[in-house]
Write an enzyme that holds these catalytic residues in place. Structure first.
Site, mmCIF file in Angstrom:
data_model
loop_
_atom_site.group_PDB
_atom_site.id
_atom_site.type_symbol
_atom_site.label_atom_id
_atom_site.label_comp_id
_atom_site.label_asym_id
_atom_site.label_seq_id
_atom_site.Cartn_x
_atom_site.Cartn_y
_atom_site.Cartn_z
ATOM 1 N N GLY A 55 0.836 -1.200 0.000
ATOM 2 C CA GLY A 55 0.000 0.000 0.000
ATOM 3 C C GLY A 55 0.861 1.235 0.000
ATOM 4 O O GLY A 55 2.071 1.154 0.250
ATOM 5 N N CYS A 82 5.290 -6.222 1.450
ATOM 6 C CA CYS A 82 5.707 -4.820 1.343
ATOM 7 C C CYS A 82 5.135 -4.012 2.520
ATOM 8 O O CYS A 82 5.503 -4.243 3.656
ATOM 9 C CB CYS A 82 5.303 -4.261 -0.018
ATOM 10 S SG CYS A 82 6.215 -2.776 -0.460
ATOM 11 N N TYR A 83 4.177 -3.116 2.281
ATOM 12 C CA TYR A 83 3.608 -2.367 3.417
ATOM 13 C C TYR A 83 3.045 -3.321 4.463
ATOM 14 O O TYR A 83 3.182 -3.083 5.675
ATOM 15 C CB TYR A 83 2.493 -1.413 2.946
ATOM 16 C CG TYR A 83 1.813 -0.732 4.111
ATOM 17 C CD1 TYR A 83 2.371 0.392 4.707
ATOM 18 C CD2 TYR A 83 0.637 -1.253 4.660
ATOM 19 C CE1 TYR A 83 1.782 0.993 5.802
ATOM 20 C CE2 TYR A 83 0.033 -0.658 5.764
ATOM 21 C CZ TYR A 83 0.619 0.460 6.337
ATOM 22 O OH TYR A 83 0.037 1.047 7.421
ATOM 23 N N HIS A 169 7.509 -8.159 -4.205
ATOM 24 C CA HIS A 169 6.142 -8.508 -4.602
ATOM 25 C C HIS A 169 6.095 -9.891 -5.262
ATOM 26 O O HIS A 169 6.434 -10.021 -6.432
ATOM 27 C CB HIS A 169 5.583 -7.435 -5.547
ATOM 28 C CG HIS A 169 5.283 -6.171 -4.828
ATOM 29 N ND1 HIS A 169 4.051 -5.906 -4.271
ATOM 30 C CD2 HIS A 169 6.074 -5.119 -4.498
ATOM 31 C CE1 HIS A 169 4.085 -4.747 -3.656
ATOM 32 N NE2 HIS A 169 5.306 -4.242 -3.773
ATOM 33 N N GLU A 171 3.480 -11.481 -6.064
ATOM 34 C CA GLU A 171 2.284 -11.648 -6.899
ATOM 35 C C GLU A 171 2.493 -11.250 -8.349
ATOM 36 O O GLU A 171 1.689 -11.607 -9.206
ATOM 37 C CB GLU A 171 1.113 -10.844 -6.294
ATOM 38 C CG GLU A 171 1.228 -9.327 -6.351
ATOM 39 C CD GLU A 171 1.999 -8.709 -5.172
ATOM 40 O OE1 GLU A 171 2.843 -9.405 -4.577
ATOM 41 O OE2 GLU A 171 1.764 -7.517 -4.873
ATOM 42 N N ASP A 228 -20.847 -12.356 -19.077
ATOM 43 C CA ASP A 228 -21.412 -12.430 -17.731
ATOM 44 C C ASP A 228 -22.898 -12.786 -17.747
ATOM 45 O O ASP A 228 -23.342 -13.658 -16.992
ATOM 46 C CB ASP A 228 -21.194 -11.105 -16.990
ATOM 47 C CG ASP A 228 -19.737 -10.688 -17.017
ATOM 48 O OD1 ASP A 228 -18.895 -11.571 -17.251
ATOM 49 O OD2 ASP A 228 -19.451 -9.505 -16.826
ATOM 50 N N LYS A 370 -13.415 -12.860 -13.440
ATOM 51 C CA LYS A 370 -13.762 -13.131 -14.836
ATOM 52 C C LYS A 370 -13.229 -14.488 -15.323
ATOM 53 O O LYS A 370 -13.935 -15.218 -16.020
ATOM 54 C CB LYS A 370 -13.184 -12.017 -15.712
ATOM 55 C CG LYS A 370 -13.725 -11.985 -17.112
ATOM 56 C CD LYS A 370 -15.008 -11.226 -17.132
ATOM 57 C CE LYS A 370 -15.482 -10.835 -18.488
ATOM 58 N NZ LYS A 370 -16.657 -9.950 -18.395
#
Ligand code: XMP
Length: 516
Positions: A55, A82-83, A169, A171, A228, A370
């Site tokens: 963040g 991280c944060y 990170h 991710e 959708d 999605k």
């Protein structure tokens, strides 16, 4: 009824949803929560592991969001990124400061100790950093598992509790071993099991719909032909075929053969009770003389609601309205488990229906991303052309014809747009771009056709191909020029009234994806 879940606490990182998806890619359910969520709420959601996102805040600022202190005593493993790492370490007595040197981009991580979190990692590997603060004094409670040249505490763990911190990170794809670290956390530390797969998601959704639809009441589903609403319809049909009626509104602003395709799939193949309303005249009437894009949207939106309301009134016993709301919409509207209004995005609401219609809502995709919707769409037997369809705006071709929308202009744009999609697909590029379409510019430009000069009544088609993950930003696609050649030559040969084709090389921002 909650599946065992990993909680992602949203400290404002742009990667929050990415982290949640990375977890689900491992077939483990994940949910996003507000940064200060209480241990009780997490327990209620069967949380077996907690990830604190990065963040923009600095943990040492008074106003910085802090995790609930009780989280660290729940006995549930925690991974701060991280944060998130800085906030956890600071709560447990470590020091966090602005770094002497900010660290952005790739760097080399060197493993210095053994631990389940770094299992299967090479001794040295590339990781991606993006931070201005660092943990400087680790305190007695933590041990270091890995470091980088500028971050002596790049990866740390608590000595006695399952609390981990990662400065980089894991991710993002720029951290090649990030996926392995997340797998280690999920399966070896949280003891998660990979059960969140398409089959289970589908079974669970079907069961929940059946539960909701007990009794006589019917459900209406507005079908647009997009991913959708199509998956929503197919799912309801699987759960309660006799209680479902779908409404498809032909607003006259659809792509070539769109209505026939929807009829063939849903009425033909699935044998659904499908009401097709031909409202093109009404819509075109309401758009006559309108050139302002927002005014077009407003009128189309109102007309859609009127038409839908009239048609729905014909369906006896209709109590429920199904909508294809997805998890990112839920998060962004601040109604997620997070209960936070972080990242609120203004939605284009054309094609949406107001609450005043008086139905109870059923939103069977509310918990899904999605890619999961596409997976269950495939499992439900929807054809590839629906499951992998690009998004198409509610106001349809009306925002792809600059200026007034007329039947003649629609007749020019439709075949040109069809050629664009056909050639893109034939070249194998359809799945590689996020959106592809033509825009009609009703201006005349000079051309030579045969032996003569062509000017009057000759218009321009702009071709737009964009890449995007969230449609908030987008890049124009560096498409194979041969594809553009074929498109240009086919459009100018096959569509009388178009003598020039141009390619849009503008990204978003500054341009939007649509031209209006
Ligand atoms: P823009 O043009 O704002 O588009 O960059 C971002 C995404 O939203 C779609 N879009 C709309 N969708 N109603 C919709 O349902 C609208 O009025 C509308 N306007 C834009 C656009 O196709 C792109 O995917």
């Amino acid at each position: 009824m909650n599946p065992p879940s990993i909680a992602i606490l949203d400290f404002g990182s742009q990667y929050v949803q990415l982290i949640a998806r990375r977890v689900r890619e491992n077939q483990v359910h994940s949910l996003i929560f507000a940064p200060n969520v209480s241990p009780e709420i997490l327990q209620r959601h069967s949380v077996i592991g907690i990830i604190l996102s990065g963040g923009p805040s600095s943990a040492y600022n008074h106003s910085a969001p802090q995790p609930h202190p009780g989280l660290l005593n729940m006995g549930v493993p925690v991974l701060g990124i991280c944060y998130g790492m800085q906030a956890v370490c600071q709560q447990l007595g470590a020091k966090v400061q602005a770094a002497a040197q900010r660290e952005y981009g790739r760097t080399t991580l060197e493993r210095t100790a053994d631990d389940p979190l770094v299992r299967h990692l090479p001794a040295r590997t590339t990781v991606w950093m993006s931070h201005g603060d660092v943990v400087t004094g680790l305190g007695e409670d933590f041990v270091t598992l890995a470091r980088t040249p500028h971050s002596p505490f790049a990866l740390v763990r608590h000595r006695s509790r399952p609390l981990y911190g990662i400065q980089f990170h894991p991710e993002v794809t720029h951290t090649p071993e990030g996926a392995q670290i997340l797998r280690n956390f999920l399966f070896d530390i949280c003891n998660a099991r990979p059960t969140w797969n398409a089959g289970n998601i589908l079974d669970q959704a079907v069961e929940q719909i059946r539960e909701r639809l007990r009794g006589e009441a019917h459900v209406i589903c507005g079908l647009s032909g997009g991913v959708d609403s199509s998956v929503t319809a197919a799912l309801l049909h699987r759960a309660a075929p006799d209680k479902l009626t779908c409404i498809f509104v032909d607003n006259g602003l659809l792509r070539l053969h769109e209505r026939a395709r929807v009829e063939a799939i849903f009425r033909g193949h699935f044998r659904m009770d499908l009401h097709v309303v031909d409202a093109s005249k009404r819509f075109l009437e309401r758009l006559r003389g309108v050139i302002d894009p927002q005014e077009k949207r407003i009128r189309i939106g109102h007309e859609f609601i009127d038409v839908f309301r009239e048609e729905a009134a014909r369906i006896p016993n209709a109590r429920f309205l199904a909508q294809g709301t997805l998890y990112p919409d839920v998060i962004e509207s601040g109604h997620s488990a997070a209960g936070t209004a972080a990242n609120i995005k203004l939605h284009h609401n054309v094609g949406g229906l107001p609450a005043e219609l008086g139905f109870e809502l059923i939103e069977p995709l509310r918990d899904l991303f999605k890619d999961e919707v596409r997976m269950i769409g495939e499992l439900l037997g929807l054809p590839e052309e629906i499951v992998w369809r690009h998004p198409f705006p509610g106001p349809g071709l009306a925002v792809r014809i600059l200026g007034e929308v007329t039947p003649e202009r629609l007749e020019l744009l439709r075949p040109a747009d069809q050629i664009i999609i056909e050639e893109l697909t034939a070249a194998g590029w359809y799945r590689k771009v996020a959106q592809a379409f033509g825009v009609l510019m009703p201006v005349s430009s000079v051309g030579v056709m045969g032996d003569g000069r062509a000017y009057q009544g000759q218009h321009v088609i702009a071709v737009r191909f964009v890449e995007s993950t969230d449609f908030m930003t987008a890049d124009w696609v560096h498409i194979d020029p041969n594809v553009l050649s074929r498109i240009s030559s086919r459009i100018t040969n096959e569509v009388a009234g178009i003598n020039r084709v141009v390619y849009d090389v503008t990204s978003k921002p500054p341009a939007t994806i649509e031209w209006e």
